[in-house]
Design a protein around this motif. Structure first.
Motif, PDB file in Angstrom:
ATOM      1  N   TRP A  36      27.946 -26.715  34.796  1.00 30.13           N
ATOM      2  CA  TRP A  36      27.060 -26.439  34.121  1.00 30.13           C
ATOM      3  C   TRP A  36      25.951 -26.985  34.700  1.00 30.13           C
ATOM      4  CZ3 TRP A  36      26.102 -21.052  32.394  1.00 30.13           C
ATOM      5  CH2 TRP A  36      27.498 -20.872  31.930  1.00 30.13           C
ATOM      6  N   TYR A  37      25.132 -26.408  35.309  1.00 32.24           N
ATOM      7  CA  TYR A  37      23.974 -27.072  35.807  1.00 32.24           C
ATOM      8  C   TYR A  37      22.307 -26.687  35.634  1.00 32.24           C
ATOM      9  CZ  TYR A  37      26.846 -28.776  39.428  1.00 32.24           C
ATOM     10  OH  TYR A  37      28.462 -29.031  39.886  1.00 32.24           O
ATOM     11  N   ARG A  38      21.618 -27.252  35.260  1.00 30.73           N
ATOM     12  CA  ARG A  38      20.024 -26.961  34.420  1.00 30.73           C
ATOM     13  C   ARG A  38      19.037 -27.251  35.940  1.00 30.73           C
ATOM     14  NH1 ARG A  38      19.425 -29.955  30.082  1.00 30.73           N
ATOM     15  NH2 ARG A  38      18.824 -31.831  29.647  1.00 30.73           N
ATOM     16  N   GLN A  39      17.903 -26.632  35.593  1.00 36.99           N
ATOM     17  CA  GLN A  39      17.004 -26.514  36.855  1.00 36.99           C
ATOM     18  C   GLN A  39      15.410 -26.950  36.376  1.00 36.99           C
ATOM     19  OE1 GLN A  39      16.671 -24.728  40.275  1.00 36.99           O
ATOM     20  NE2 GLN A  39      14.615 -26.622  41.166  1.00 36.99           N
ATOM     21  N   VAL A  48      24.964 -30.581  34.025  1.00 38.66           N
ATOM     22  CA  VAL A  48      25.255 -30.551  33.008  1.00 38.66           C
ATOM     23  C   VAL A  48      26.525 -31.603  31.894  1.00 38.66           C
ATOM     24  CG1 VAL A  48      24.467 -30.323  30.705  1.00 38.66           C
ATOM     25  CG2 VAL A  48      22.964 -29.345  32.553  1.00 38.66           C
ATOM     26  N   ALA A  49      27.089 -30.411  32.488  1.00 41.80           N
ATOM     27  CA  ALA A  49      28.209 -31.533  32.620  1.00 41.80           C
ATOM     28  C   ALA A  49      29.522 -30.289  33.609  1.00 41.80           C
ATOM     29  CB  ALA A  49      28.992 -30.196  30.957  1.00 41.80           C
ATOM     30  N   SER A  50      31.176 -30.915  33.644  1.00 39.97           N
ATOM     31  CA  SER A  50      31.709 -30.447  34.819  1.00 39.97           C
ATOM     32  C   SER A  50      33.332 -30.540  34.691  1.00 39.97           C
ATOM     33  CB  SER A  50      31.308 -31.021  35.960  1.00 39.97           C
ATOM     34  OG  SER A  50      32.137 -32.827  35.849  1.00 39.97           O
ATOM     35  N   MET A  51      33.882 -29.422  34.453  1.00 38.89           N
ATOM     36  CA  MET A  51      35.546 -29.627  33.958  1.00 38.89           C
ATOM     37  C   MET A  51      36.159 -29.057  35.508  1.00 38.89           C
ATOM     38  SD  MET A  51      37.336 -26.957  32.125  1.00 38.89           S
ATOM     39  CE  MET A  51      36.635 -27.729  31.154  1.00 38.89           C
ATOM     40  N   THR A  52      37.062 -30.062  35.993  1.00 37.72           N
ATOM     41  CA  THR A  52      37.611 -30.281  37.139  1.00 37.72           C
ATOM     42  C   THR A  52      38.962 -29.565  36.904  1.00 37.72           C
ATOM     43  OG1 THR A  52      39.222 -32.292  36.128  1.00 37.72           O
ATOM     44  CG2 THR A  52      37.816 -32.996  37.159  1.00 37.72           C
ATOM     45  N   LYS A  53      40.188 -29.200  37.529  1.00 40.85           N
ATOM     46  CA  LYS A  53      40.699 -28.451  37.807  1.00 40.85           C
ATOM     47  C   LYS A  53      41.912 -28.854  36.279  1.00 40.85           C
ATOM     48  CE  LYS A  53      41.134 -27.130  41.871  1.00 40.85           C
ATOM     49  NZ  LYS A  53      41.541 -26.300  44.083  1.00 40.85           N
ATOM     50  N   GLY A  54      42.081 -30.399  36.274  1.00 38.97           N
ATOM     51  CA  GLY A  54      42.613 -30.903  35.302  1.00 38.97           C
ATOM     52  C   GLY A  54      42.428 -30.809  33.871  1.00 38.97           C
ATOM     53  N   TYR A  93      19.720 -22.411  34.008  1.00 39.99           N
ATOM     54  CA  TYR A  93      20.681 -22.978  33.111  1.00 39.99           C
ATOM     55  C   TYR A  93      22.269 -22.173  34.578  1.00 39.99           C
ATOM     56  CZ  TYR A  93      19.707 -26.509  29.632  1.00 39.99           C
ATOM     57  OH  TYR A  93      19.666 -27.564  28.969  1.00 39.99           O
ATOM     58  N   TYR A  94      22.751 -22.817  35.504  1.00 40.99           N
ATOM     59  CA  TYR A  94      23.401 -22.475  36.413  1.00 40.99           C
ATOM     60  C   TYR A  94      24.902 -22.511  36.623  1.00 40.99           C
ATOM     61  CZ  TYR A  94      19.178 -21.658  38.788  1.00 40.99           C
ATOM     62  OH  TYR A  94      17.750 -20.618  39.357  1.00 40.99           O
ATOM     63  N   CYS A  95      25.882 -21.855  36.274  1.00 41.20           N
ATOM     64  CA  CYS A  95      27.751 -22.322  36.153  1.00 41.20           C
ATOM     65  C   CYS A  95      27.645 -21.775  37.561  1.00 41.20           C
ATOM     66  CB  CYS A  95      27.974 -21.476  35.837  1.00 41.20           C
ATOM     67  SG  CYS A  95      28.156 -19.414  36.543  1.00 41.20           S
ATOM     68  N   TRP A 101      28.091 -19.756  43.226  1.00 43.08           N
ATOM     69  CA  TRP A 101      27.134 -19.775  41.630  1.00 43.08           C
ATOM     70  C   TRP A 101      26.750 -18.862  41.391  1.00 43.08           C
ATOM     71  CZ3 TRP A 101      25.014 -25.031  40.735  1.00 43.08           C
ATOM     72  CH2 TRP A 101      25.552 -25.814  41.412  1.00 43.08           C
ATOM     73  N   GLY A 102      26.491 -18.980  39.893  1.00 43.11           N
ATOM     74  CA  GLY A 102      25.672 -17.718  39.290  1.00 43.11           C
ATOM     75  C   GLY A 102      24.609 -17.586  39.169  1.00 43.11           C
ATOM     76  N   LYS A 103      23.632 -16.332  38.918  1.00 44.32           N
ATOM     77  CA  LYS A 103      22.016 -16.739  39.087  1.00 44.32           C
ATOM     78  C   LYS A 103      21.341 -17.412  38.074  1.00 44.32           C
ATOM     79  CE  LYS A 103      22.288 -12.190  42.039  1.00 44.32           C
ATOM     80  NZ  LYS A 103      21.631 -11.267  42.155  1.00 44.32           N
ATOM     81  N   GLY A 104      21.764 -17.811  36.699  1.00 49.34           N
ATOM     82  CA  GLY A 104      21.386 -18.536  36.289  1.00 49.34           C
ATOM     83  C   GLY A 104      20.789 -17.615  34.925  1.00 49.34           C
ATOM     84  N   THR A 105      20.734 -18.074  33.856  1.00 49.71           N
ATOM     85  CA  THR A 105      20.070 -18.163  32.362  1.00 49.71           C
ATOM     86  C   THR A 105      19.507 -19.007  31.527  1.00 49.71           C
ATOM     87  OG1 THR A 105      20.534 -17.056  30.565  1.00 49.71           O
ATOM     88  CG2 THR A 105      21.748 -19.019  31.013  1.00 49.71           C
ATOM     89  N   LEU A 106      18.203 -18.289  31.320  1.00 47.54           N
ATOM     90  CA  LEU A 106      16.744 -19.131  31.517  1.00 47.54           C
ATOM     91  C   LEU A 106      17.129 -19.782  29.025  1.00 47.54           C
ATOM     92  CD1 LEU A 106      13.928 -20.357  31.471  1.00 47.54           C
ATOM     93  CD2 LEU A 106      12.734 -18.266  30.814  1.00 47.54           C
TER      94      LEU A 106
END
Length: 111
Positions: A36-39, A48-54, A93-95, A101-106
């Protein structure tokens, strides 16, 4: 064709909570690096937060302890639970799944 669709954004008062969802199609989130990222206005997009395959999880210092990233393999959906929201959390916020990438949600945090 890979699609990531975010939802759950909106207006919330400081101290409130929101839960964001990112529904994926054309890609398995279980087999992907996720984030998850944000601008915010006038600022660069940041993690914002990340999750690896593991399922190793990392949070930005500014959200650690308030936000939680999670994944539902059956629904192929990524979530971001956001608690104790602050005006500084206002952003789009983007996933991300691998290089998609997604298009985001405000998300707007304001009284």
């Amino acid at each position: 064709q890979v699609q990531l669709v975010e939802s759950g954004g909106g207006l919330v008062q400081p101290g409130g909570a929101l839960s964001l969802s990112c529904v994926a199609s054309g890609i398995s989130l279980r087999d992907s690096g996720l984030g998850w990222y944000r601008q915010a206005p006038g600022k660069e997009r940041g993690l914002v937060a990340s999750m690896t395959k593991g399922q190793i999880i990392t949070y930005a210092d500014s959200v650690r302890g308030r936000f939680t990233i999670s994944r539902d393999n059956a629904k192929n959906t990524l979530y971001l639970q956001m608690n104790s929201l602050e005006p500084e959390d206002t952003a789009v916020y983007y996933c991300r799944a691998d290089n998609y990438w997604g298009k985001g949600t405000l998300v707007t945090v304001s009284s």
